[in-house]
Enzyme design. Structure first.
Site, short mmCIF file in Angstrom:
data_model
loop_
_atom_site.label_atom_id
_atom_site.label_comp_id
_atom_site.label_asym_id
_atom_site.label_seq_id
_atom_site.Cartn_x
_atom_site.Cartn_y
_atom_site.Cartn_z
N GLU A 25 0.80 -1.22 0.00
CA GLU A 25 0.00 0.00 0.00
C GLU A 25 0.84 1.27 0.00
O GLU A 25 0.33 2.36 0.23
CB GLU A 25 -0.94 -0.01 1.20
CG GLU A 25 -1.97 -1.12 1.17
CD GLU A 25 -3.10 -0.85 0.18
OE1 GLU A 25 -3.69 0.24 0.23
OE2 GLU A 25 -3.39 -1.74 -0.65
N CYS A 77 -2.59 11.97 3.52
CA CYS A 77 -2.91 11.04 2.43
C CYS A 77 -2.60 11.65 1.07
O CYS A 77 -2.29 10.93 0.12
CB CYS A 77 -4.39 10.65 2.47
SG CYS A 77 -4.78 9.40 3.70
N HIS A 94 -4.90 2.09 6.89
CA HIS A 94 -3.46 2.30 6.71
C HIS A 94 -2.87 2.77 8.03
O HIS A 94 -3.55 3.40 8.85
CB HIS A 94 -3.18 3.36 5.63
CG HIS A 94 -3.54 2.93 4.26
ND1 HIS A 94 -4.18 3.75 3.36
CD2 HIS A 94 -3.33 1.76 3.59
CE1 HIS A 94 -4.36 3.12 2.21
NE2 HIS A 94 -3.86 1.91 2.34
#
Length: 449
Positions: free
Chosen positions: A174, A373, A250
């Site tokens: 990720e 992000c 995450h």
């Protein structure tokens, strides 16, 4: 320019919508199928970039991907011209259409994992684009991301580009959302923290119960190897399955690092006390000092409130005078308990975080992406910065040009039905075509060939 951290932010794409495509992402599920505002989303992102730039911190942009991804729909059997393909997909599989139209590349923290040259054996910046296997809409990104990063960081004497890891669940990756770095300063060797949610041989009791764990231990190990990190410069840590079940899909939803500072929730990691010792000992062995660890306890801020506010998805930034500022989502200011945590951190002279600023990125937050992000951090020396593509580096002039570009090309609302509008595809491609000229990128999208 001394060695500095450059924030490459993803520009929100013209098809930004709320498809509810990400299991385990509570914000995405909560806002599924609501009407979005791509124009506001892109302008919010640009305003956040300007905030970072105005703090005296290098800032750059990453262009959006081509969406809707018509070539994916055609590969899955939808035939005809563009309008026919979009109409058939909307009629027969609207979730697939939403996935191929997703603007998810805006969250550049998932674009790749980056190791700075101070850490690597060959003294080059190492770059591995994430394969993003967990969700179909994100798995469409790696090839374009790899192409863009090679275009923006082209000099192989400074930048080592690796392909994404093999597209298998064993190596599910990720990107930087599960990667942190601790170092006394950007130009000094650091300790890279790879946080994984699962291992291939996990017993059931080590796995989350409600939501899937995305990052695999094997992927993190592979990236540390290919980035030529010495064993004492890479530490693998397990994310707490309780955090994943609470919506921390995450690690960057519950922890953030910057220079020698690690800010994290008490329940960010499995076996927190042991992890804290491992980090302290590894960092001390490498640097001779202990890191500054700021832990927010569950009693002070429950995990659910931390996830809702995205406190740990804030950016920590060093200003030219050496002070560190916390750039937090505006939602943190609106929550009394979260704001109290921030006030305590700022007031504590034992840590170097001296101030807080709040950023409004609500359109992104509604899909589960806060300020952190939206950016991919790359630590660069003066020579590496000079070798990077210069026309994506943020300036006041570029901000004005990008603002005008968004206002000209983007819609102010978008619904699920709009995704099948062939005019949206034309508008999106016209926007990207204009952007590549503005950023001097050449013909990087297939439709431009």
């Amino acid at each position: 320019m001394p060695t500095r951290e450059v924030n490459y932010d993803g520009i929100v794409g013209p098809t930004h919508h709320y498809g509810g495509l990400a299991p385990g992402n509570l914000a995405s599920q909560r806002h599924a199928h609501q009407t979005s505002n791509p124009r506001d989303a892109a302008l919010e992102g640009l305003a956040k970039m300007k905030r970072v730039h105005d703090l005296g911190i290098p800032q750059a942009v990453l262009p959006p991907h081509d969406r809707p991804a018509i070539h994916i729909l055609r590969s899955l059997g939808f035939l005809g011209d563009d309008a026919a393909v979009l109409a058939k997909a909307r009629r027969e599989d609207p979730t697939l259409l939403a996935a191929t139209a997703s603007a998810s590349p805006m969250w550049a923290a998932n674009a790749a994992t980056i190791s700075p040259s101070a850490d690597t054996a060959d003294r080059r910046i190492h770059i591995t684009p994430a394969n993003l296997l967990h969700a179909f809409h994100r798995s469409l990104e790696p090839d374009t991301t790899a192409t863009l990063l090679r275009k923006l960081l082209p000099d192989e004497s400074h930048f080592a580009h690796h392909p994404p890891l093999p597209p298998h669940a064993r190596y599910a990756d990720e990107g930087a959302a599960n990667h942190m770095r601790l170092a006394p300063a950007h130009d000094q060797p650091g300790l890279e923290l790879f946080v994984f949610g699962r291992a291939c041989d996990d017993p059931i009791e080590r796995q989350p119960r409600r939501h899937p764990a995305r990052q695999s231990q094997q992927a993190s190990q592979a990236i540390a190897r290919r980035h030529q990190l010495a064993p004492n410069r890479a530490l693998l840590l397990r994310q707490n399955p309780d955090a994943i079940d609470a919506g921390a899909f995450h690690n960057d939803v519950v922890a953030v690092s910057h220079e020698n500072v690690l800010l994290h929730h008490e329940r960010a990691f499995a076996e927190t006390a042991l992890v804290s010792e491992r980090i302290r000992d590894a960092y001390r062995d490498l640097t001779g000092n202990a890191p500054v660890r700021i832990e927010i306890l569950q009693d002070e801020l429950p995990l659910a409130a931390a996830v809702d506010s995205y406190l740990f998805n804030s950016q920590l930034l060093t200003r030219p005078d050496g002070s560190i500022v916390l750039l937090a989502p505006i939602e943190c200011h609106e929550g009394n308990r979260v704001r109290a945590c921030i006030d305590r951190i700022i007031a504590d002279a034992a840590n170097p975080i001296a101030a807080v600023q709040y950023a409004n990125v609500r359109q992104s937050m509604h899909n589960g992406g806060g300020p952190a992000c939206l950016r991919l951090r790359i630590v660069m020396t003066e020579a590496e910065y000079a070798a990077a593509h210069p026309h994506v580096m943020f300036t006041a002039s570029l901000y004005e040009q990008l603002t005008t570009w968004v206002e000209h090309h983007y819609r102010d609302h978008l619904t699920a039905d709009d995704l099948a509008d062939p005019a949206l595809l034309r508008e999106s491609r016209d926007a990207l075509d204009a952007l590549t000229r503005l950023l001097h990128l050449g013909n990087i999208y297939p439709f431009q060939q």
